[in-house]
Every structure is written in C-alpha cells, then in structure tokens.
Design a protein around this motif. Structure first.
Motif, PDB file in Angstrom:
ATOM      1  N   ARG A 245      -5.398   3.679 -13.940  1.00  0.00           N
ATOM      2  CA  ARG A 245      -4.907   4.940 -13.641  1.00  0.00           C
ATOM      3  C   ARG A 245      -3.373   5.080 -14.281  1.00  0.00           C
ATOM      4  O   ARG A 245      -2.641   4.155 -14.407  1.00  0.00           O
ATOM      5  CB  ARG A 245      -5.001   5.070 -11.998  1.00  0.00           C
ATOM      6  CG  ARG A 245      -6.329   5.402 -11.601  1.00  0.00           C
ATOM      7  CD  ARG A 245      -6.304   5.566 -10.160  1.00  0.00           C
ATOM      8  NE  ARG A 245      -6.057   4.664  -9.209  1.00  0.00           N
ATOM      9  CZ  ARG A 245      -6.151   4.676  -7.814  1.00  0.00           C
ATOM     10  NH1 ARG A 245      -6.949   5.843  -7.384  1.00  0.00           N
ATOM     11  NH2 ARG A 245      -5.821   4.055  -6.957  1.00  0.00           N
TER      12      ARG A 245
ATOM     13  N   ALA B  12      -5.328   7.631  -2.041  1.00  0.00           N
ATOM     14  CA  ALA B  12      -5.557   6.823  -0.827  1.00  0.00           C
ATOM     15  C   ALA B  12      -5.370   5.329  -0.861  1.00  0.00           C
ATOM     16  O   ALA B  12      -4.551   4.514  -0.183  1.00  0.00           O
ATOM     17  CB  ALA B  12      -6.810   7.006  -0.011  1.00  0.00           C
ATOM     18  N   ASP B  13      -5.946   4.999  -1.964  1.00  0.00           N
ATOM     19  CA  ASP B  13      -5.864   3.325  -2.301  1.00  0.00           C
ATOM     20  C   ASP B  13      -4.732   2.966  -3.075  1.00  0.00           C
ATOM     21  O   ASP B  13      -4.824   1.802  -3.673  1.00  0.00           O
ATOM     22  CB  ASP B  13      -7.297   2.897  -2.619  1.00  0.00           C
ATOM     23  CG  ASP B  13      -7.442   3.607  -4.000  1.00  0.00           C
ATOM     24  OD1 ASP B  13      -6.962   4.840  -4.478  1.00  0.00           O
ATOM     25  OD2 ASP B  13      -8.507   2.981  -4.506  1.00  0.00           O
ATOM     26  N   ALA B  14      -3.699   3.872  -3.426  1.00  0.00           N
ATOM     27  CA  ALA B  14      -2.949   3.216  -4.317  1.00  0.00           C
ATOM     28  C   ALA B  14      -1.897   2.442  -3.904  1.00  0.00           C
ATOM     29  O   ALA B  14      -1.817   1.908  -2.681  1.00  0.00           O
ATOM     30  CB  ALA B  14      -2.101   4.640  -4.853  1.00  0.00           C
ATOM     31  N   THR B  15      -1.267   1.735  -4.840  1.00  0.00           N
ATOM     32  CA  THR B  15      -0.346   0.597  -4.639  1.00  0.00           C
ATOM     33  C   THR B  15       1.075   1.102  -4.831  1.00  0.00           C
ATOM     34  O   THR B  15       1.305   1.982  -5.928  1.00  0.00           O
ATOM     35  CB  THR B  15      -0.527  -0.427  -5.541  1.00  0.00           C
ATOM     36  OG1 THR B  15      -1.708  -1.074  -5.231  1.00  0.00           O
ATOM     37  CG2 THR B  15       0.500  -1.662  -5.287  1.00  0.00           C
TER      38      THR B  15
ATOM     39  N   ASP C 105      -3.762  10.039  -9.568  1.00  0.00           N
ATOM     40  CA  ASP C 105      -4.984  10.612 -10.356  1.00  0.00           C
ATOM     41  C   ASP C 105      -4.564  11.428 -11.442  1.00  0.00           C
ATOM     42  O   ASP C 105      -3.454  11.632 -11.688  1.00  0.00           O
ATOM     43  CB  ASP C 105      -5.712  11.347  -9.356  1.00  0.00           C
ATOM     44  CG  ASP C 105      -6.426  10.699  -8.201  1.00  0.00           C
ATOM     45  OD1 ASP C 105      -6.790   9.426  -8.417  1.00  0.00           O
ATOM     46  OD2 ASP C 105      -6.536  11.455  -7.088  1.00  0.00           O
TER      47      ASP C 105
ATOM     48  N   SER D 279       1.735   3.687   1.826  1.00  0.00           N
ATOM     49  CA  SER D 279       1.718   4.359   2.680  1.00  0.00           C
ATOM     50  C   SER D 279       2.875   4.715   3.576  1.00  0.00           C
ATOM     51  O   SER D 279       3.972   3.999   3.408  1.00  0.00           O
ATOM     52  CB  SER D 279       0.707   3.431   3.692  1.00  0.00           C
ATOM     53  OG  SER D 279       1.080   3.513   5.042  1.00  0.00           O
TER      54      SER D 279
ATOM     55  N   ASP E  11       0.338   4.569  -8.318  1.00  0.00           N
ATOM     56  CA  ASP E  11      -0.999   4.989  -8.966  1.00  0.00           C
ATOM     57  C   ASP E  11      -0.993   6.319  -8.619  1.00  0.00           C
ATOM     58  O   ASP E  11      -0.863   6.712  -7.501  1.00  0.00           O
ATOM     59  CB  ASP E  11      -2.286   4.050  -8.642  1.00  0.00           C
ATOM     60  CG  ASP E  11      -2.194   2.645  -8.575  1.00  0.00           C
ATOM     61  OD1 ASP E  11      -1.901   2.379  -9.673  1.00  0.00           O
ATOM     62  OD2 ASP E  11      -2.149   1.918  -7.654  1.00  0.00           O
TER      63      ASP E  11
ATOM     64  N   ALA F 200       0.964  -1.192   0.078  1.00  0.00           N
ATOM     65  CA  ALA F 200       0.127  -0.097  -0.212  1.00  0.00           C
ATOM     66  C   ALA F 200       0.884   1.166  -0.137  1.00  0.00           C
ATOM     67  O   ALA F 200       1.892   1.332   0.670  1.00  0.00           O
ATOM     68  CB  ALA F 200      -0.953   0.067   1.166  1.00  0.00           C
TER      69      ALA F 200
END
Lengths: 157, 263, 137
Positions: A140, A81-84, A105, A36, A103, A34
C-alpha cells in the motif's frame, strides 16, 4: 510495539525528505506499532525521553513531545484499521528528526496544511513536511510526516 | 458513569443567620476585639459545608479525620478572604476554596506515598533550579544545566524530571501560597492558636506545638496554616528548600509519634 | 451572579464519574456549580487526541448552561493539539454566545503548549479560581 535501534534506513524510504548524509554521531531509533490512538502516549514519551537524553532544553523537550503526539494523531486519522505506524527518530547533536509514516489506502491525500493540528505542528517544530512515499510493488502507499526540532527553543517575545 | 450529585445548604434557613455576621466580620478592623469570636462563629457555622466536602472525598484511601482537617483549613481561608461587598455569595467562594484544599492534599499526599523520598527531594530541588535558571538564561534550562547547578549527574536529573511534576513551574500549592504575601511572620504565628482551635485533636496537638523550637513551629505554621510552599518558606526563614523539607518531615514525624503516644 | 442576590442556593459538585479525578485515569473532569450562573471545570491528567473529545463536549455542556465557566488546568500533565483545539473552540463558542470563559493555569506543560502555539493571547486568564469568580461578578 517493536523497537528497532539498528540502522533502518537501508530497508525503507531513506532518512528523510532531504536525504541528509548520515553522521556517525547520530543515534537512531525506530518504533513500529499498530496505527492506533492508544499507542500515541507511549511514542510521545519515547520522544521526550530521547530529547532529554540529548540535553534539549525543557521547553524543547515539551515541544517535541507535543509535536510527536500531534503528528502521530494526524497519521492515525489517515490510516485504515490494520495499518502500521512507524516512527524513526534520529538524534543528531543539537537536533532531533522524527519521520513517521503509516500505510494508507490509495485515495488518501496528505494531511491538510490549513488544519489546526498542522498549524500547531508548525509552531512546535523547527521544520515540518509531509510527503507520500513511493509505493512499492504489492504494497500500500504510505504517508510520511517529518519534523525536526532543535535543542534550544528561542524565547517567546 | 454514575454522577454523584449532592448539595450543600439547600435548606435556606440553615446558613441564613450567618450572612449578617459575614458582613460584620468583613467590616471589622483587623485589631477589633470582636473579630476572633465572630470568626469562630462563622467557621463553626459553616463547618457542615467543610464536612460535606470532606465526605465527598472519603473512601479514597485517606482517613476522613484528615480530610476534615484539610477541609476546615480551606474553610478558614474562605472565611478570612471572602469579601461580601464584591457581590457574590459565600458559597461561590468557599466551595472552590475548600475543594481545592482537599484536592491539593490528595495530590501532595498521593505524590509523597507513591514516589520514593529520594526522588521527591530531587524533584523539589529540580523545580527550584528550573525557576532560577529560566530567569538567568532567558530560556528553559537543559538537563545538563540543572545538573551542574545542583552538582548531580545528568542521569539523575533526567530521572527526577521523569518522576513527574518537575515539568511544572508551579503546582497548585505554589499558586495558593502566592495568595497573600502581605502578612508578617508574627501574624502567621498569631493566627496559629485560633486556627488550631478548630482541629479535632487540638487538646493533644496544641501543647506539642508549643513545645517545638521556634523555627520548627514557624515552619509548620507557614506550611499548614498559610499553605506556603517549601520554597517560599525557605525564603522567609532564610534556609534552603531541602532543609525546609527535612525539618517538615522530621517535625511531622515527631508530632505524629507524640500524638499516637498521647491517645 | 446578577444584581439580585439569590437566596442561598445549593452549591453542587458533580463528578463525571466517581473516580474521575484520580491519577489512574488518563483525564479527570469535574464540574462544580457556583450558583445558576457560574461553573468551575477542573481538568486533570492528559488532554490528548484520546481524551480531548470528552473535554470538548464537557465544556460545551457547561457553556450552554452557565454564563461564566472557569477552566482550571492546574492538574494537566499533557496538553496536545487536540486539547488545545477543544479549548480554542470552547473559547470561540463562549465569545459567540457572550459567555465568559476563564482559564486558570499553573501547569508548566499546559502553559508551554499555549505559549509555543501562540494561542495564549486568545484566552482570558485568572490567577486563581476564586479570582475568576470574583472578577465575573
């Protein structure tokens, strides 16, 4: 965190901006996590471990650890938020390349090269570049930062 | 996040009488007969400061008695090194000195209890090889170069590097050791008795130390009363760092055993 | 620490949290006051993107309260770009506000970070904390 130590370059994006021909002696490792901040410490530890096993001098090991920390942090800042976050390490003799991407936007640009982090990255690595990876259908966009680090650091004056 | 706020010496009168003594102590020549009694008065006078700092670190897995001893060593250093005519007051100097001593103890002790003996020895060996090789090569060494120097497999060196602090050229204890390289071995040993006078269980420890062979006694003194590193001790005494480490370990184990037996 | 020696003031030692200086934490920040004018900040552990904001605000607070701030980096195990940035900004702030910011650093990893990034020359170093305090008198 997923480790993929098989050959990864066929599925996504290529080996790096230069598309260097693959050497049989190169060791490849891919991490997927993730995007993060909490995983960055683990990724930089993996980088340092790889450099130690590739017999980098201790300064270069530290430099690579810091460079990977820095580039992951830059990518995590760009990521939704949910990107790898994906990190691909290629250890050649005397040189390690790290290509990391996330990823993003659609309206996300490349990390600013005038930033403090970018300047630090340039000091730590022997080569640094950033690129927007071509968007695949239904996916994306991704932004990739690639660094290369040589096994021996020139002595500071 | 509960800030632990505490204060030392807020009662102004509490330490006021020590100020003139401090000045007097600093002005005495090193051989002045009054020196040791003044020093003792100062140390005893400021002992509550050391105690206060030791208590701050209590309840974290180390016995208060040990912390008190360590803080007292810090206080002794502060008393000896303070220069009143530099314009700052004693507390500004003593509190970081004492606190540093206690923190170092935690770090060293924590390290020694967490990491297996073999890795600790390895770490010490790597650190010294790292320093030597950096100087010789004009750059940081590679793991293989360290391995070659130490006659160990590279994999072990990597393990040792990963075990922790080996990446640091100089940890806190080395820093403090570099403070005064001017004193001679004789002075170190001479200082030992008066310093020991402040340790709680001195009655038991002093005869034990006196019985130690001279080299062991010297090494203990250099390590615990002068805070020299094992490398520095090795240089002074003329044996290898690994050897210093072994002597320290054995001697401390012996002292602990004897102290336990005398209770 | 001006010319008028203050009467014996309290030397306070505050921990950011009771366990802040112990290894289980990623970063440990501790400050000790040395009179009204000087503070010693002890940094331990890993200063990275996760922990650097804590360091930055901590240093900011100390610099707004004291004329001399000594930052002891000996216990630093990792110093990344975010941590360097926090130190650099604190240093700039100190210069603007005419405060003295000293670094004490014997951590190999932190020294390498400062050297490799060519930031070393921006800072003022002291060999030990007491040295920094003495030199700031």
């Amino acid at each position: 965190m997923t480790y993929v130590d098989k050959d990864y370059s066929a599925s996504n994006g290529g080996a790096g901006p230069e598309g260097a021909p693959r050497e049989d002696s190169a060791l490849r490792l891919e991490l997927r996590t993730a995007a993060s901040t909490v995983v960055i410490a683990t990724i930089r530890t993996v980088a340092a471990d790889l450099a130690a096993r590739a017999d980098f001098d201790l300064d270069s090991i530290d430099d690579l650890r810091m460079a990977v920390d820095d580039l992951c942090a830059m990518l995590v800042r760009l990521a939704p938020a949910d990107a790898t976050l994906r990190c691909r390490f290629t250890a050649h003799p005397e040189r390690i390349e790290v290509a990391a991407d996330v990823d993003v936007d659609d309206d996300t640009g490349l990390p600013p090269t005038r930033s403090f982090s970018w300047r630090v990255l340039e000091c730590l690595a022997d080569e640094v570049s950033a690129e927007a990876l071509p968007r695949e259908l239904g996916q994306r966009g991704r932004i990739c930062i690639t660094v290369a680090k040589n096994a021996v650091s020139a002595q500071q004056p | 996040m509960t800030p632990s706020v505490s204060s030392v010496g807020t009662e102004q009168g509490e330490y006021a009488h020590l100020i003139p003594l401090q000045r007097q102590y600093a002005e005495l020549g090193p051989d002045d007969p009054e020196r040791s009694s003044l020093r003792e008065q100062l140390i005893n006078g400021y002992l509550p400061v050391a105690e206060h700092i030791a208590r701050r670190f209590a309840g974290r897995g180390e016995p208060l008695d040990d912390l008190m001893q360590v803080a007292t060593v810090g206080l002794i250093n502060a008393v000896d090194r303070f220069e009143p005519d530099r314009g700052s007051d004693f507390f500004s100097f003593a509190v970081p000195t004492i606190t540093g001593e206690v923190r170092r103890y935690f770090r060293d002790h924590g390290w020694s209890t967490r990491v297996p003996r073999r890795l600790k020895d390895l770490h010490v060996a790597i650190r010294s090889a790292l320093a030597e090789l950096s100087q010789q090569l004009g750059r940081a060494p590679r793991p293989s170069e360290i391995a070659e120097r130490l006659g160990l497999p590279v994999s072990e060196v990597i393990e040792g590097l990963q075990a922790g602090e080996a990446y640091r050229s100089s940890s806190l204890d080395e820093m403090l050791g570099s403070g005064d390289g001017k004193a001679t071995l004789g002075e170190f040993i001479g200082g030992l008795d008066s310093e020991l006078a402040l340790i709680d269980n001195r009655e038991a420890l002093r005869p034990l130390l006196a019985q130690l062979p001279p080299r062991e006694r010297t090494i203990i003194a250099l390590r615990f009363f002068r805070q020299l590193t094992q490398t520095q001790i090795a240089e002074q005494v003329g044996i290898s760092q690994m050897h210093v480490s072994r002597v320290l370990r054995q001697t401390l184990a012996y002292l602990h055993e004897q102290m336990a037996g005398s209770d | 620490m001006g010319l008028t020696r203050p009467a014996l003031y309290g030397a306070r030692v505050d921990s950011e949290s009771p366990a802040a200086d112990f290894p289980a934490d990623i970063i440990g920040l501790q400050v000790a006051e040395h009179g009204p004018d000087a503070r010693v900040v002890t940094v331990r552990g890993e200063v990275d993107t996760l922990t650097a904001p804590k360091l930055a605000s901590f240093l900011h607070t100390q610099l707004s309260a004291a004329r001399v701030v000594v930052v002891d980096l000996d216990g630093v195990d990792f110093l990344g770009s975010a941590g360097l940035s926090a130190l650099f900004e604190a240093n700039e702030l100190a210069a603007r506000e005419r405060r003295a910011l000293w670094l004490v650093c014997h951590s190999r990893i932190a020294n390498r970070a400062l050297e490799a990034t060519e930031l070393r020359d921006h800072f003022t170093f002291a060999d030990t904390v007491p040295d920094a305090l003495k030199n700031s008198v």
